[in-house]
Design a protein around this motif. Structure first.
Motif, mmCIF file in Angstrom:
data_model
loop_
_atom_site.group_PDB
_atom_site.id
_atom_site.type_symbol
_atom_site.label_atom_id
_atom_site.label_comp_id
_atom_site.label_asym_id
_atom_site.label_seq_id
_atom_site.Cartn_x
_atom_site.Cartn_y
_atom_site.Cartn_z
ATOM 1 N N CYS A 215 13.472 -7.045 7.073
ATOM 2 C CA CYS A 215 12.506 -6.198 6.588
ATOM 3 C C CYS A 215 12.674 -5.040 7.278
ATOM 4 C CB CYS A 215 11.141 -6.824 6.492
ATOM 5 S SG CYS A 215 11.047 -7.743 4.878
ATOM 6 N N CYS B 297 10.762 -4.476 1.296
ATOM 7 C CA CYS B 297 9.658 -5.226 1.573
ATOM 8 C C CYS B 297 8.251 -4.538 1.604
ATOM 9 C CB CYS B 297 9.741 -5.913 3.060
ATOM 10 S SG CYS B 297 11.441 -6.804 3.351
ATOM 11 N N ALA C 186 4.538 -2.997 0.151
ATOM 12 C CA ALA C 186 3.722 -3.332 -0.778
ATOM 13 C C ALA C 186 3.763 -2.452 -2.051
ATOM 14 C CB ALA C 186 2.264 -3.173 -0.097
ATOM 15 N N GLY C 187 3.072 -2.925 -2.886
ATOM 16 C CA GLY C 187 3.095 -2.292 -4.507
ATOM 17 C C GLY C 187 3.848 -2.712 -5.539
ATOM 18 N N GLN C 188 4.390 -3.903 -5.150
ATOM 19 C CA GLN C 188 5.218 -4.695 -6.029
ATOM 20 C C GLN C 188 3.954 -5.262 -7.122
ATOM 21 O OE1 GLN C 188 8.514 -7.361 -5.189
ATOM 22 N NE2 GLN C 188 6.938 -9.036 -5.967
ATOM 23 N N ARG C 189 4.276 -4.951 -8.417
ATOM 24 C CA ARG C 189 3.625 -5.402 -9.731
ATOM 25 C C ARG C 189 4.015 -6.790 -10.077
ATOM 26 N NH1 ARG C 189 3.966 -4.745 -15.194
ATOM 27 N NH2 ARG C 189 1.968 -4.747 -16.377
ATOM 28 N N ASP C 190 2.951 -7.604 -10.046
ATOM 29 C CA ASP C 190 3.212 -8.945 -10.654
ATOM 30 C C ASP C 190 2.625 -9.302 -12.052
ATOM 31 O OD1 ASP C 190 3.794 -11.678 -11.206
ATOM 32 O OD2 ASP C 190 2.562 -12.308 -9.558
ATOM 33 N N GLN D 79 8.338 -16.266 -0.681
ATOM 34 C CA GLN D 79 8.044 -14.819 -0.756
ATOM 35 C C GLN D 79 6.830 -14.640 -1.876
ATOM 36 O OE1 GLN D 79 11.752 -12.725 -2.023
ATOM 37 N NE2 GLN D 79 10.940 -11.233 -0.579
ATOM 38 N N PHE E 288 3.445 -11.002 -5.391
ATOM 39 C CA PHE E 288 2.740 -9.850 -5.280
ATOM 40 C C PHE E 288 3.127 -8.910 -4.003
ATOM 41 C CE2 PHE E 288 0.174 -13.003 -3.208
ATOM 42 C CZ PHE E 288 -0.064 -12.283 -2.207
ATOM 43 N N HIS E 289 3.895 -9.469 -3.060
ATOM 44 C CA HIS E 289 4.139 -8.561 -2.069
ATOM 45 C C HIS E 289 5.510 -8.976 -1.484
ATOM 46 C CE1 HIS E 289 4.285 -6.641 1.513
ATOM 47 N NE2 HIS E 289 2.994 -5.946 1.445
ATOM 48 N N ARG F 257 5.563 -10.629 2.354
ATOM 49 C CA ARG F 257 4.664 -11.377 2.414
ATOM 50 C C ARG F 257 5.158 -13.077 2.053
ATOM 51 N NH1 ARG F 257 -1.690 -9.153 2.205
ATOM 52 N NH2 ARG F 257 -1.102 -7.299 3.655
#
Length: 205
Positions: A50, A57, A59-63, A181, A184-185, A188
């Motif tokens: 990362c 890696c 943040a901001g990934q939509r689930d 993983q 949502f992120h 993390r």
């Protein structure tokens, strides 16, 4: 006009991979899905990866929840799993990089994590959501650590593994599932609460 046609063709191709109705994403999780728990430690190899690939890696990934994958989509998954398994040579990080742990996109050879990274990238290029493609750490029956790729779907969680040419439901594999993983992120990781509760009866035979 050519740009509009190209965009339409891309939309049609993505639509062939998934059934994207609102009902699909609001449906309850399948009983054949892993139950994830609290945030847990990130593998050191992924942390270092990362640092090099920060955008992958961030943040901001939509689930929106697991997607309903079509038969065409599963054919894409199986083809990518089989192709990469045959094209890459399994080599330990020690042999390849001179260190015990190093995650990287492979050229011709790599460790299990490298297989996973390449499969994940190829599936994202084919229109799969990163939230449904989760690097997962497991323990093999002999106690050795191993990495596989989990593909989330409304039919359950399926595993792409460099040690197996078939794409299997996670409960049909011989592994104990430790963490993966977070959907949502991507930077993390979360624990897997039912990681050894649903093993098939053939495990250990």
């Amino acid at each position: 006009m050519a740009r509009m046609i190209g965009a339409k063709a891309f939309f049609v191709a993505i639509s062939a991979l998934f059934v994207s109705s609102s009902a699909t994403f609001s449906a309850p999780a399948s009983a054949l899905s892993m139950q994830t728990g609290a945030i847990t430690s990130q593998p050191i190899g992924h942390y270092e990866f990362c640092q090099q690939y920060r955008s992958e890696c961030a943040a901001g990934q939509r689930d929106p929840g697991p997607a309903k994958v079509t038969e065409f989509g599963w054919n894409v998954v199986r083809n990518i799993n089989s192709t990469i398994n045959h094209e890459l040579t399994p080599v330990t990080d020690k042999e390849l990089y001179g260190k015990d742990e190093h995650w990287a996109y492979p050229d011709t050879a790599g460790d299990c994590e490298d297989f996973v990274l390449l499969k994940r990238r190829k599936l994202i290029e084919h229109g799969f959501s990163a939230a449904d493609l989760l690097i997962t750490v497991v323990r093999k029956p002999d106690g050795e650590g191993h990495a596989v790729l989990t593909v989330r779907s409304t039919d359950g969680d399926y595993i792409l593994d460099n040690l197996d040419g078939d794409v299997k439901l996670w409960t049909e594999t011989p592994y104990r599932y430790l963490k993966r993983q977070a959907s949502f992120h991507p930077g993390r990781w979360v624990s897997i609460e039912n990681g050894d509760a649903l093993m098939v009866s053939s495990v250990g035979k």
